[in-house]
Write a protein that holds these residues in place. Structure first.
Motif, mmCIF file in Angstrom:
data_model
loop_
_atom_site.group_PDB
_atom_site.id
_atom_site.type_symbol
_atom_site.label_atom_id
_atom_site.label_comp_id
_atom_site.label_asym_id
_atom_site.label_seq_id
_atom_site.Cartn_x
_atom_site.Cartn_y
_atom_site.Cartn_z
ATOM 1 N N SER A 169 -8.573 14.648 12.965
ATOM 2 C CA SER A 169 -8.119 13.998 13.932
ATOM 3 C C SER A 169 -8.002 11.785 13.580
ATOM 4 O O SER A 169 -7.670 11.460 14.924
ATOM 5 N N GLN B 131 -3.192 10.744 24.893
ATOM 6 C CA GLN B 131 -4.231 10.992 24.772
ATOM 7 C C GLN B 131 -3.645 10.266 26.491
ATOM 8 O O GLN B 131 -4.938 10.609 27.122
ATOM 9 N N CYS C 281 -6.063 15.776 22.810
ATOM 10 C CA CYS C 281 -6.836 16.839 22.152
ATOM 11 C C CYS C 281 -5.391 17.862 20.480
ATOM 12 O O CYS C 281 -4.952 17.188 21.207
ATOM 13 N N SER D 84 -10.780 17.088 19.898
ATOM 14 C CA SER D 84 -10.154 16.509 20.259
ATOM 15 C C SER D 84 -10.430 15.175 19.628
ATOM 16 O O SER D 84 -11.291 15.162 18.859
ATOM 17 N N GLU E 29 -10.678 12.237 20.838
ATOM 18 C CA GLU E 29 -10.581 10.935 20.768
ATOM 19 C C GLU E 29 -11.765 10.417 20.525
ATOM 20 O O GLU E 29 -12.266 9.578 20.185
ATOM 21 N N ASN E 30 -12.752 11.464 21.121
ATOM 22 C CA ASN E 30 -13.948 11.974 20.389
ATOM 23 C C ASN E 30 -14.253 13.475 19.729
ATOM 24 O O ASN E 30 -14.507 14.266 20.584
ATOM 25 N N LYS F 153 -16.711 14.418 17.575
ATOM 26 C CA LYS F 153 -17.612 14.893 17.770
ATOM 27 C C LYS F 153 -18.566 15.923 19.111
ATOM 28 O O LYS F 153 -19.703 16.686 19.021
ATOM 29 N N ASN F 154 -17.091 15.529 20.087
ATOM 30 C CA ASN F 154 -17.810 15.907 21.456
ATOM 31 C C ASN F 154 -16.670 17.556 21.577
ATOM 32 O O ASN F 154 -15.656 17.529 20.771
ATOM 33 N N VAL G 144 -12.892 17.454 27.901
ATOM 34 C CA VAL G 144 -14.329 17.454 26.929
ATOM 35 C C VAL G 144 -15.806 16.244 27.265
ATOM 36 O O VAL G 144 -15.317 16.664 28.810
#
Length: 278
Positions: A155, A183, A223, A234, A236-237, A239-240, A259
């Motif tokens: 990531s 993104q 992603c 993901s 960008e996030n 942990k999500n 996401v």
């Protein structure tokens, strides 16, 4: 004196039809650009797409038929067969100046890339590449660093790519696959499952629809998919989680990947003018 004569109605209609047909032909020419097809030995088909195909059965074709259709539609396309496990193809016909397409291979790492990186210059310096290195060579080098000695998670590496892009990387030496989209999703990317269980990636939804039926989805923006880390993530996030929402019957998709964890904040202003959040 210049004389002007109106065209008869049927001639005007004929000209309009010709213009429309030419426009459609140009659209079809631009549509087919890049394609990657991988066997279930490389990629485990996403359960959500398998379920979507079973829920709404529709005609599908094999991976071989899909690749043959692509090559037939693109006589100038370059295609590569990598054993029985993977096939890659791309065409530079009618490519956009802002979204050029490129293909490269180094040390048994194959890469299809579409788009443009805004920070290519600084990334060349970071990875110790020559000034002549293009986006596809940069992505191959970044993947090698990630695979061999990368101190950062995937990531972090993909998150440093700024611009409009979508790419597919296949590492023959490890049978690993790495796919990512920018993104904003400015370069479209789709994935689906063929009739014989191959997973296909392309920027042409209509072409995949004919081969994958309802086992088809838009690849989620921001992603990446990695067989090394175990699926879709993901960047960008990180942990999500990513969830798949079943699509309506009238949609061409079988599912939509999103996401999880988007924060929704409700607000109102009280009589004193104070903003209240809850």
């Amino acid at each position: 004196m210049i004389l002007t004569m109106p065209l008869p109605c049927y001639q005007s209609t004929f000209i309009a039809i010709c213009i429309l047909q030419n426009s459609r032909e140009r659209s079809r020419e631009i549509a087919h650009t890049m394609l990657g097809v991988f066997s279930s030995e490389i990629v485990t088909p996403p359960e959500e797409l398998v379920a979507a195909g079973n829920r709404s059965p529709s005609p599908r074709t094999t991976a071989l038929a899909l690749m043959k259709r692509y090559i037939k539609s693109n006589p100038s396309a370059v295609s590569i067969q990598i054993g029985d496990q993977a096939s890659l193809a791309y065409s530079r016909r009618n490519e956009s100046l802002l979204q050029p397409r490129s293909f490269g291979v180094k040390d048994d790492i194959f890469c299809l890339f579409e788009g443009m990186l805004d920070n290519l210059g600084s990334l060349r310096q970071e990875y110790g590449l020559a000034k002549s290195a293009n986006e596809v060579m940069l992505v191959i080098e970044a993947y090698k660093v990630l695979r061999d000695r990368g101190p950062y998670p995937p990531s972090h590496v993909v998150g440093h790519l700024a611009g409009n892009f979508a790419f597919v990387v296949f590492d023959k030496s490890t049978s690993a696959l790495f796919v990512a989209s920018d993104q904003s999703g400015r370069v479209p990317l789709y994935w689906g499952i063929t009739a014989d269980g191959f997973v296909a990636f392309s920027d042409d939804a209509e072409m995949l629809k004919g081969a994958c039926g309802k086992s088809l989805a838009s690849f989620p923006q921001g992603c990446f998919f990695s067989t090394a880390v175990g699926g879709l993530r993901s960047y960008e996030n990180p942990k999500n989680k990513i969830i798949a929402i079943p699509a309506a019957d009238e949609e061409i998709w079988g599912a939509t990947f999103k996401v999880e964890g988007a924060t929704v904040v409700a607000a109102r202003v009280n009589q004193e003018g104070t903003l209240l959040l809850w």
